[in-house]
Design an enzyme around this catalytic site. Structure first.
Site, PDB file in Angstrom:
ATOM      1  N   ASN A  89      53.477  55.749  44.449  1.00  0.00           N
ATOM      2  CA  ASN A  89      53.587  55.044  45.730  1.00  0.00           C
ATOM      3  C   ASN A  89      53.197  53.595  45.467  1.00  0.00           C
ATOM      4  O   ASN A  89      52.018  53.288  45.311  1.00  0.00           O
ATOM      5  CB  ASN A  89      52.653  55.702  46.749  1.00  0.00           C
ATOM      6  CG  ASN A  89      52.638  54.963  48.069  1.00  0.00           C
ATOM      7  OD1 ASN A  89      53.389  54.016  48.276  1.00  0.00           O
ATOM      8  ND2 ASN A  89      51.761  55.408  48.967  1.00  0.00           N
ATOM      9  N   TRP A  90      54.196  52.744  45.414  1.00  0.00           N
ATOM     10  CA  TRP A  90      53.934  51.345  45.062  1.00  0.00           C
ATOM     11  C   TRP A  90      53.345  50.559  46.233  1.00  0.00           C
ATOM     12  O   TRP A  90      52.950  49.398  46.059  1.00  0.00           O
ATOM     13  CB  TRP A  90      55.223  50.681  44.562  1.00  0.00           C
ATOM     14  CG  TRP A  90      55.740  51.246  43.260  1.00  0.00           C
ATOM     15  CD1 TRP A  90      55.179  52.280  42.536  1.00  0.00           C
ATOM     16  CD2 TRP A  90      56.908  50.840  42.533  1.00  0.00           C
ATOM     17  NE1 TRP A  90      55.937  52.520  41.402  1.00  0.00           N
ATOM     18  CE2 TRP A  90      57.002  51.645  41.371  1.00  0.00           C
ATOM     19  CE3 TRP A  90      57.890  49.863  42.741  1.00  0.00           C
ATOM     20  CZ2 TRP A  90      58.033  51.513  40.438  1.00  0.00           C
ATOM     21  CZ3 TRP A  90      58.917  49.730  41.808  1.00  0.00           C
ATOM     22  CH2 TRP A  90      58.984  50.538  40.674  1.00  0.00           C
ATOM     23  N   LYS A  91      53.327  51.164  47.410  1.00  0.00           N
ATOM     24  CA  LYS A  91      52.770  50.508  48.613  1.00  0.00           C
ATOM     25  C   LYS A  91      53.373  49.115  48.771  1.00  0.00           C
ATOM     26  O   LYS A  91      54.557  48.925  48.472  1.00  0.00           O
ATOM     27  CB  LYS A  91      51.231  50.517  48.538  1.00  0.00           C
ATOM     28  CG  LYS A  91      50.684  51.945  48.326  1.00  0.00           C
ATOM     29  CD  LYS A  91      49.211  52.072  48.531  1.00  0.00           C
ATOM     30  CE  LYS A  91      48.786  53.522  48.273  1.00  0.00           C
ATOM     31  NZ  LYS A  91      47.363  53.743  48.494  1.00  0.00           N
ATOM     32  N   HIS A 107      51.560  59.069  55.373  1.00  0.00           N
ATOM     33  CA  HIS A 107      50.479  58.559  54.521  1.00  0.00           C
ATOM     34  C   HIS A 107      49.320  58.091  55.402  1.00  0.00           C
ATOM     35  O   HIS A 107      49.545  57.565  56.496  1.00  0.00           O
ATOM     36  CB  HIS A 107      50.997  57.403  53.655  1.00  0.00           C
ATOM     37  CG  HIS A 107      50.045  57.021  52.571  1.00  0.00           C
ATOM     38  ND1 HIS A 107      48.924  56.257  52.828  1.00  0.00           N
ATOM     39  CD2 HIS A 107      50.019  57.322  51.258  1.00  0.00           C
ATOM     40  CE1 HIS A 107      48.257  56.118  51.686  1.00  0.00           C
ATOM     41  NE2 HIS A 107      48.894  56.749  50.730  1.00  0.00           N
ATOM     42  N   GLU A 140      47.567  55.585  55.309  1.00  0.00           N
ATOM     43  CA  GLU A 140      47.630  54.164  55.674  1.00  0.00           C
ATOM     44  C   GLU A 140      48.573  53.950  56.851  1.00  0.00           C
ATOM     45  O   GLU A 140      48.341  53.066  57.683  1.00  0.00           O
ATOM     46  CB  GLU A 140      48.038  53.335  54.443  1.00  0.00           C
ATOM     47  CG  GLU A 140      46.876  53.257  53.450  1.00  0.00           C
ATOM     48  CD  GLU A 140      47.273  53.142  51.999  1.00  0.00           C
ATOM     49  OE1 GLU A 140      48.433  52.800  51.706  1.00  0.00           O
ATOM     50  OE2 GLU A 140      46.410  53.398  51.145  1.00  0.00           O
ATOM     51  N   GLU A 165      45.769  63.989  50.162  1.00  0.00           N
ATOM     52  CA  GLU A 165      45.150  62.715  49.800  1.00  0.00           C
ATOM     53  C   GLU A 165      43.922  62.474  50.683  1.00  0.00           C
ATOM     54  O   GLU A 165      44.057  61.983  51.803  1.00  0.00           O
ATOM     55  CB  GLU A 165      46.143  61.569  50.020  1.00  0.00           C
ATOM     56  CG  GLU A 165      47.381  61.650  49.168  1.00  0.00           C
ATOM     57  CD  GLU A 165      47.979  60.271  48.902  1.00  0.00           C
ATOM     58  OE1 GLU A 165      48.193  59.950  47.730  1.00  0.00           O
ATOM     59  OE2 GLU A 165      48.191  59.513  49.858  1.00  0.00           O
ATOM     60  N   GLY A 225      42.231  54.540  46.528  1.00  0.00           N
ATOM     61  CA  GLY A 225      41.912  53.180  46.116  1.00  0.00           C
ATOM     62  C   GLY A 225      40.428  52.917  45.902  1.00  0.00           C
ATOM     63  O   GLY A 225      40.005  51.771  45.810  1.00  0.00           O
ATOM     64  N   SER A 231      43.053  58.014  43.740  1.00  0.00           N
ATOM     65  CA  SER A 231      42.384  57.584  42.507  1.00  0.00           C
ATOM     66  C   SER A 231      42.740  58.436  41.293  1.00  0.00           C
ATOM     67  O   SER A 231      41.894  58.695  40.435  1.00  0.00           O
ATOM     68  CB  SER A 231      40.859  57.528  42.716  1.00  0.00           C
ATOM     69  OG  SER A 231      40.531  56.550  43.702  1.00  0.00           O
ATOM     70  N   GLY A 257      48.793  55.887  43.462  1.00  0.00           N
ATOM     71  CA  GLY A 257      48.919  54.543  44.017  1.00  0.00           C
ATOM     72  C   GLY A 257      48.752  53.502  42.935  1.00  0.00           C
ATOM     73  O   GLY A 257      49.665  53.213  42.164  1.00  0.00           O
ATOM     74  N   GLY A 258      47.546  52.940  42.840  1.00  0.00           N
ATOM     75  CA  GLY A 258      47.281  51.818  41.937  1.00  0.00           C
ATOM     76  C   GLY A 258      47.772  52.013  40.514  1.00  0.00           C
ATOM     77  O   GLY A 258      48.403  51.114  39.933  1.00  0.00           O
TER      78      GLY A 258
HETATM   79  P1  13P Z   1      45.356  55.299  44.665  1.00  0.00           P
HETATM   80  O1  13P Z   1      45.962  56.069  43.519  1.00  0.00           O
HETATM   81  O2  13P Z   1      45.454  53.805  44.487  1.00  0.00           O
HETATM   82  O3  13P Z   1      44.005  55.779  45.017  1.00  0.00           O
HETATM   83  O4  13P Z   1      46.297  55.582  45.943  1.00  0.00           O
HETATM   84  C1  13P Z   1      46.599  56.894  46.251  1.00  0.00           C
HETATM   85  C2  13P Z   1      47.631  56.887  47.311  1.00  0.00           C
HETATM   86  O5  13P Z   1      47.390  56.521  48.447  1.00  0.00           O
HETATM   87  C3  13P Z   1      48.996  57.326  46.947  1.00  0.00           C
HETATM   88  O6  13P Z   1      49.796  57.521  48.070  1.00  0.00           O
END
Ligand code: 13P
Length: 245
Positions: A8-10, A91, A93, A161, A167, A206, A227-228
């Site tokens: 997920n590149w957000k 998600h 977010e 999640e 994050g 994470s 994510g990251g």
């Molecule tokens: P991180 O891997 O940066 O914690 O993010 C997880 C995430 O929200 C994937 O959708």
């Protein structure tokens, strides 16, 4: 089942960075399916880089309606039209930033299925909910409210999640992840029957090359939503390489 490692590149990256990242992933991974979910504006360019290869492309959201006066939104059909095969929905977010409820996620997932997209529905408790001992009930309620009929038959994917692990570099213990995944499997099998044993349950929050192997070894963990670490091709591929042989 063959695990799925999804990125997920957000809201990250220029067009050139997105293309370069996709180029770094073009060969795929030996033991996992890969999916990348760039921002809407980079979807077509990333799809062009990955077309014909093993890496699938998805979006990070869609609207519940097929078309109409919804400024700034994108429909599931539009995503399908530019080559997306998956869409992340619900998600945390989006639940937090855009007030998305389970009912909204349910409607969006229905639209995704109707368009032929595979939904990746996200659930997870906040830190306060975990501390209050509510993690399992929150996740079970989100699953019941967010997942439409037909989801399992269409190959829908669920991602657990925990909000507090996103994050932050913090993760639940492996036992805690296994417990939630077992609860999710039970709930899905209870509703959809034996077919739900083949539903992929991803863990997200994470995930890094250093903790991926331990997570993938857990029962009912069928991959990861990253994510990251998905923004660095070598890290994302290292996570996929942590899938047990
Ligand atoms: P991180 O891997 O940066 O914690 O993010 C997880 C995430 O929200 C994937 O959708």
């Amino acid at each position: 089942m063959r695990p799925l490692v999804a990125g997920n590149w957000k809201m990250h990256g220029t067009l050139r960075e997105a293309q370069a990242l996709a180029e770094g992933l073009r060969g795929g991974a030996e033991r996992a399916d890969l999916l990348v979910c760039p921002p809407f504006v980079h979807l077509q360019a990333v799809e062009a880089v990955l077309r014909g290869g093993p890496v699938a492309v998805g979006a990070q959201d869609c609207h519940a309606k097929a078309k109409g006066a919804h400024t700034g939104d994108v429909s599931a059909d539009m995503l399908r039209d530019v080559g997306a095969t998956h869409v992340i929905l619900g998600h945390s977010e989006r639940r937090a930033d855009h007030g998305e409820t389970d009912a909204v996620v349910h409607a969006k997932a229905g639209a995704a299925l109707a368009a032929g997209l595979t939904p990746v529905i996200c659930v997870g408790e906040t830190e306060a909910q975990r501390l209050a001992g509510e993690a399992e009930s929150v996740v079970t309620e989100q699953l019941a409210g967010s997942i439409p009929d037909g989801f399992v038959a269409a190959g829908g994917i669920v991602a657990y999640e925990p909000v507090w692990a996103i994050g932050t570099g913090r993760t639940p213990t492996e036992a805690e992840v296994a417990a939630i995944h077992a609860t999710m499997r039970k709930a899905l099998v209870g509703r959809f029957g034996e077919a739900a044993k083949a539903t992929r349950l991803l863990y997200g929050g994470s995930v890094k090359p250093s903790n991926a192997a331990g997570l993938f070894a857990l029962p009912d963990v069928d991959g990861a939503l990253v994510g990251g670490a998905s923004l660095v091709a070598a890290d994302f591929l290292a996570i996929a390489a942590a899938v047990p042989a």
